[in-house]
Design an enzyme around this catalytic site. Structure first.
Site, PDB file in Angstrom:
ATOM      1  CD  GLU A 188      87.049 -11.522 -24.670  1.00  0.00           C
ATOM      2  OE1 GLU A 188      88.249 -11.403 -24.893  1.00  0.00           O
ATOM      3  OE2 GLU A 188      86.321 -10.554 -24.376  1.00  0.00           O
ATOM      4  CG  ASP A 243      79.563 -16.910 -12.907  1.00  0.00           C
ATOM      5  OD1 ASP A 243      80.675 -16.665 -13.377  1.00  0.00           O
ATOM      6  OD2 ASP A 243      78.556 -17.086 -13.601  1.00  0.00           O
ATOM      7  CE  LYS A 274      86.535  -7.886 -23.109  1.00  0.00           C
ATOM      8  NZ  LYS A 274      85.928  -8.344 -24.339  1.00  0.00           N
ATOM      9  CG  ASP A 289      80.359 -25.827 -13.065  1.00  0.00           C
ATOM     10  OD1 ASP A 289      80.612 -24.850 -12.346  1.00  0.00           O
ATOM     11  OD2 ASP A 289      80.598 -25.860 -14.279  1.00  0.00           O
ATOM     12  CE  LYS A 290      76.709 -19.194 -12.766  1.00  0.00           C
ATOM     13  NZ  LYS A 290      76.447 -18.806 -14.180  1.00  0.00           N
ATOM     14  CB  THR A 342      78.100  -7.069 -15.256  1.00  0.00           C
ATOM     15  OG1 THR A 342      78.756  -7.534 -14.069  1.00  0.00           O
ATOM     16  CG2 THR A 342      76.603  -7.100 -15.014  1.00  0.00           C
TER      17      THR A 342
END
Length: 828
Positions: free
Chosen positions: A283, A460, A349, A176-177, A379
């Protein structure tokens, strides 16, 4: 309480309080009871309740939880070494049957031959290594203990005692990252406003703009340009400080019982004891950044939130509506009303793919998102829309109407929200960095040098995953990267696969959607091409996709796979792999508890594989083959003895001698092989290329097994024929000479097999020899005590032992001199 899967209610009578319980398949709400009723919506369904304090809410329980929905049923894992030993045991069983049949045949099938056949099967039953399973399981328990006691990898937990050798046979590592290669600790790095970009070294400028914008009573007196930049920065920072799901929590001093008390509202709003809690570390990073530039979130409840300006003024905003983040929408929104001005603003957002169609036309967003992603930043696009009182009221009416509709409620609610998400004013683009874990680069370099192919499977976006692959050196600087274009049809997949086939020695980056299409139409071709790559990055992968990729590699390559992750979304991948490793991270212990091995940092995997994986495999291979040799040598002696005495089915050794041979006389030295090591840990880490030999399985193969069989036949024949040639008038001397020589031969063979001596091995050798010598005094029915104390006995035993062992010592010396193994070249 009624049926759990239907909406029902019941009264629980308690002497001092009456509760009303309402149950749905996803909710359990406990309310204190009173006489009047009230309309409450649960899961968007209206119900009549008694008003009162909600005592507890249970949301998404049991099979409805995300972790359970993402988890597949675990499989029973069996190590490759166990499967290989099973094959050898089957071969030994066939040898047992064949040998018994040969003996009966040579006997001439005289009399009740089938009875003799069963006698021979019992006499030669030592060929089947019954103690092999016990020795291996004890060895595996010892390896697990050694791993957990290793000070170089503290906090490592072995949750299985069946597959430690798998750590030394791995070819594919699927990782996994977020939280595995990275720390899952977000740091705010970049704020882009379209015309100007602020990095970590220019954050003080933002702070000055924020201070000036809140300190100026008459902002129109400022120069025009200054005012524009200041107001834009102010709007952007305010939006980031308001649009989130973060709650500040205040830790007060220890209570009466010494327990720490938490209070969400503390009128002092002191910075020292405030912490932020949220569903995502991104967050928290954003809110902590707004605090660092002067706009601090100090309080939040269901209806309002309060910000503290640089001057200490408390600004209150009423929360009118919240639209939470979902994996489908990839964005979150909030409608707030400023208490001081009464202005209503809709902030939103989200990911650039979701926000690019929502915000007003601009010419910089897509390019800057790409630039930030290439830097490895996560981002988020932030936008706002000012609403009039009429617009808001109209939205509220339509939103409530949609929520009460019976058919297609979700679609109608989404449509109403989307009507608001039009032509929003683009405020800024934020970049948050997830820093790499300590020593990730050298660890990945080591694994690559060890011949392990690494696949990174992440949820991602493509650009971020590619950047992390480069920065972590998963893809070396000299390698090309082939980014697999998005494909949606069979024809496109075919063309793209052909384009990829022409590339050589380049890493592959592919998205989950394209992967799905390729596997649907060209599964075999895709896996074949991907396996040739030095590294593969799969982005936008779902948890089930990760597990599917593991199973594909196992099915198509037949090689051993290892999966490593830290979150609930990695559990199915960890359970599907031949060897699962979990990291205890910020996402909890789900992966750690589901895994076979649990570590605290990614860098520990290097030592786990190179050192402990190597030792476990080599030791188990040596131990397994030696236990087989121990049974084969005594069966050979029995076969020679029966052959000499006209194929009589008479046992050579009886009673305690056979029991003692497998236990007290040879058990400790043989088991001490679990302490053996061919290479020092430092050397194994310095030269990871040594690991490549392990994956070829040369330590335990039919070739090595055949060598041990030949050694057993040679030694068994020498011991028995030697004793028969040298025995005098009484048969009892044959037993004494051959059995003593057998015990000495086994002890010397253990010494021959050992590559690095440990003090416990020496103790085991002398202890076993001492036990045998001491027991001779009690074995009157087997041995003639007067004979075994003579010089004749000693020289005959010594001669037989030397003839059985010396040639093997000479062969080992010659092999080490003229054809040394790769590790011996390094140690010398």
């Amino acid at each position: 309480i009624g049926d759990f899967f239907s909406f029902s209610a019941a009264l629980l009578w308690v002497p001092w309080l009456v509760y009303r319980i309402v149950i749905t398949c996803r909710f359990l709400i406990l309310l204190s009871y009173s006489s009047s009723t009230h309309l409450v919506k649960i899961h968007n369904q209206p119900f009549l309740f008694s008003p009162g304090t909600v005592i507890g809410v249970v949301i998404y329980t049991g099979k409805e939880t995300r972790s359970v929905m993402n988890t597949s049923n675990p499989k029973n894992k069996v190590g490759l070494l166990d499967l290989e030993l099973n094959q050898l045991t089957k071969a030994l069983f066939l040898a047992l049957v064949a040998l018994s049949i040969v003996m009966v045949t040579l006997q001439g099938f005289v009399g009740p031959w089938y009875r003799n056949l069963f006698r021979f099967l019992l006499l030669f039953s030592y060929i089947i290594p019954i103690s092999l399973r016990v020795n291996l399981d004890m060895g595996k328990a010892a390896y697990g203990w050694m791993i957990m006691k290793d000070d170089n990898i503290p906090g490592t937990v072995v949750r299985t005692s069946t597959i430690p050798e798998e750590l030394g046979r791995l070819v594919y590592l699927l990782t996994d990252k977020t939280g595995t290669l990275t720390q899952n600790e977000m740091i705010f790095k970049r704020l882009h406003l379209g015309t100007v970009s602020y990095g970590t070294d220019t954050m003080d400028e933002i702070q000055n703009h924020i201070i000036s914008s809140y300190s100026q009573q008459a902002p129109f007196q400022s120069p025009k340009v200054r005012k524009t930049v200041s107001s834009r920065i102010h709007e952007a920072v305010k939006a980031i400080a308001l649009c989130h799901n973060v709650t500040p929590v205040y830790e007060s001093h220890a209570g009466v019982n010494g327990e720490t008390e938490y209070a969400e509202v503390d009128q002092n709003f002191s910075d020292e004891n405030r912490t932020y809690q949220a569903s995502s570390p991104d967050e928290v990073a954003l809110v902590q950044w707004t605090e660092s530039v002067g706009l601090t979130l100090v309080n939040r409840d269901l209806t309002s939130m309060q910000l503290k300006s640089p001057g200490g003024q408390i600004l209150t905003y009423y929360i009118l509506q919240v639209f939470p983040f979902t994996s489908e929408s990839k964005r979150m929104g909030i409608i707030v009303r400023d208490e001081s001005t009464g202005e209503i603003t809709f902030y939103m957002k989200g990911a650039d793919v979701a926000m690019s169609t929502i915000v007003q036309y601009n010419d910089w967003l897509e390019e800057e998102c790409g630039n930030m992603a290439r830097e490895g930043l996560r981002t988020l696009v932030v936008a706002k829309k000012s609403l009039t009182e009429e617009q808001h009221q109209d939205f509220e009416n339509r939103y409530n109407q949609a929520k009460l509709s019976i058919h297609d409620r979700a679609l109608k609610v989404a449509a109403v929200v989307e009507s608001l998400e039009r032509e929003m004013e683009l405020l800024c683009l934020t970049g948050v960095e997830d820093q790499l874990q300590a020593d990730v680069r050298p660890t990945l370099e080591m694994l690559r040098n060890a011949g392990i192919k690494i696949w990174m499977l992440t949820g991602d976006k493509l650009e971020t995953a590619t950047c992390i692959a480069k920065s972590s050196h998963l893809v070396s600087r000299t390698q090309d990267i082939h980014i697999f274009r998005p494909v949606i049809s069979r024809g496109e997949a075919h063309l793209e696969l052909n384009a990829f086939r022409r590339k050589h020695d380049c890493a592959l980056v592919i998205s989950g959607d394209s992967l799905e299409v390729c596997l649907k139409y060209y599964e075999h071709e895709f896996v074949e091409l991907a396996c040739q790559c030095p590294a593969v990055v799969c982005c936008r992968c779902s948890p089930t996709q990760k597990a599917h990729i593991v199973k594909l590699l196992q099915h198509h390559t037949g090689k051993r796979t290892c999966a490593i992750g830290d979150g609930g979304n990695d559990v199915s991948m960890i359970q599907a792999a031949d060897c699962g490793i979990g990291i205890e991270g910020k996402e909890g212990k789900q992966a750690s508890l589901a895994a076979d091995f649990s570590i605290t940092q990614f860098k520990h995997i290097g030592r786990l594989l190179m050192v402990h994986g190597r030792n476990s495999y080599k030791r188990s291979a040596a131990l397994g083959q030696f236990v087989m040799h121990r049974g084969l040598i005594i069966s050979t002696m029995q076969a020679v003895f029966s052959s000499v005495f006209y194929f009589a089915s008479i046992p050579l050794y009886q009673g305690f001698l056979m029991v003692g041979y497998a236990t007290i006389y040879t058990m400790f030295p043989v088991f001490s092989l679990v302490l053996d090591q061919d290479v020092k840990p430092e050397m194994a880490l310095l030269y990871p290329e040594l690991y490549k030999d392990l994956t070829k399985g040369r330590s335990l193969s039919f070739k090595t097994f055949l060598i041990w069989v030949l050694i057993s036949i040679y030694q068994g024949g020498i011991l028995m024929y030697g004793a028969l040639l040298l025995f005098e008038s009484e048969f009892v001397h044959v037993v004494a000479i051959s059995f003593t020589a057998l015990i000495l031969t086994e002890l010397l063979m253990v010494a021959l097999t050992i590559r690095t001596w440990h003090w416990l091995m020496v103790v085991a050798e002398f202890f076993s020899l001492g036990c045998y010598v001491a027991s001779l005094a009690f074995l009157n029915e087997y041995f003639d005590v007067a004979f075994i104390t003579t010089v004749t006995f000693l020289w005959k035993v010594s001669a037989i032992t030397v003839v059985s062992c010396l040639p093997l010592y000479i062969l080992k010396y010659l092999k080490r001199k003229f054809s040394p193994p790769s590790y011996s070249k390094l140690t010398s």
